[in-house]
Design a protein around this motif. Structure first.
Motif, PDB file in Angstrom:
ATOM      1  N   LEU A   1       0.807  -1.223   0.000  1.00  0.00           N
ATOM      2  CA  LEU A   1       0.000   0.000   0.000  1.00  0.00           C
ATOM      3  C   LEU A   1       0.838   1.270   0.000  1.00  0.00           C
ATOM      4  N   ASP A   2       1.980   1.249   0.695  1.00  0.00           N
ATOM      5  CA  ASP A   2       2.832   2.437   0.796  1.00  0.00           C
ATOM      6  C   ASP A   2       4.054   2.389  -0.121  1.00  0.00           C
ATOM      7  N   GLN A   3       4.142   1.375  -0.952  1.00  0.00           N
ATOM      8  CA  GLN A   3       5.304   1.224  -1.834  1.00  0.00           C
ATOM      9  C   GLN A   3       5.347   2.358  -2.853  1.00  0.00           C
ATOM     10  N   ASP A   4       6.520   2.931  -3.048  1.00  0.00           N
ATOM     11  CA  ASP A   4       6.709   3.963  -4.062  1.00  0.00           C
ATOM     12  C   ASP A   4       6.715   3.266  -5.421  1.00  0.00           C
ATOM     13  N   LEU A   5       5.627   3.425  -6.154  1.00  0.00           N
ATOM     14  CA  LEU A   5       5.446   2.714  -7.418  1.00  0.00           C
ATOM     15  C   LEU A   5       6.431   3.160  -8.490  1.00  0.00           C
ATOM     16  N   PHE A   6       6.836   4.419  -8.441  1.00  0.00           N
ATOM     17  CA  PHE A   6       7.796   4.925  -9.422  1.00  0.00           C
ATOM     18  C   PHE A   6       9.197   4.419  -9.112  1.00  0.00           C
ATOM     19  N   ALA A   7       9.609   4.494  -7.847  1.00  0.00           N
ATOM     20  CA  ALA A   7      10.938   4.030  -7.450  1.00  0.00           C
ATOM     21  C   ALA A   7      11.097   2.526  -7.688  1.00  0.00           C
ATOM     22  N   ALA A   8       9.996   1.786  -7.526  1.00  0.00           N
ATOM     23  CA  ALA A   8      10.041   0.339  -7.735  1.00  0.00           C
ATOM     24  C   ALA A   8      10.018  -0.032  -9.215  1.00  0.00           C
ATOM     25  N   GLY A   9       9.814   0.962 -10.080  1.00  0.00           N
ATOM     26  CA  GLY A   9       9.766   0.692 -11.505  1.00  0.00           C
ATOM     27  C   GLY A   9       8.460   0.079 -11.976  1.00  0.00           C
TER      28      GLY A   9
END
Length: 91
Positions: free
Chosen positions: A31-39
């Motif tokens: 839920l809090d994962q940075d979607l951009f940083a994770a690609g």
């Protein structure tokens, strides 16, 4: 035939967004994962997210609401939907 309005409480929005993202990117983010940083999300896919949120939750995302930070995580997008529904729904 009437179309049922989607549930818009926070948990329902988060669940729907997780399902949408999982289907599109092949992985279920936290839920809090940075979607951009994770690609998982590119700026092009972010535009698809805008359209998805607008169509699904009958909100309009314009101007400063288009900031990437509003799409950085599932929680951020859910908060955006909640804010827009509260601010713009005269019903």
């Amino acid at each position: 035939m009437t179309t049922a309005e989607p549930e818009t409480d926070t948990a329902a929005v988060e669940k729907e967004l997780l399902a949408f993202l999982t289907e599109r990117v092949g992985a279920e983010p936290a839920l809090d994962q940075d979607l951009f940083a994770a690609g998982l999300v590119s700026s092009m896919f972010a535009m698809q997210l805008v359209v998805h949120l607008e169509d699904t939750y009958d909100v309009e995302i314009v101007g400063p609401e288009l900031a990437l930070d509003n799409f950085r995580s599932v929680r951020a997008m859910s908060a955006l939907v909640q804010r827009l529904r509260q601010d713009g729904d005269p019903q």
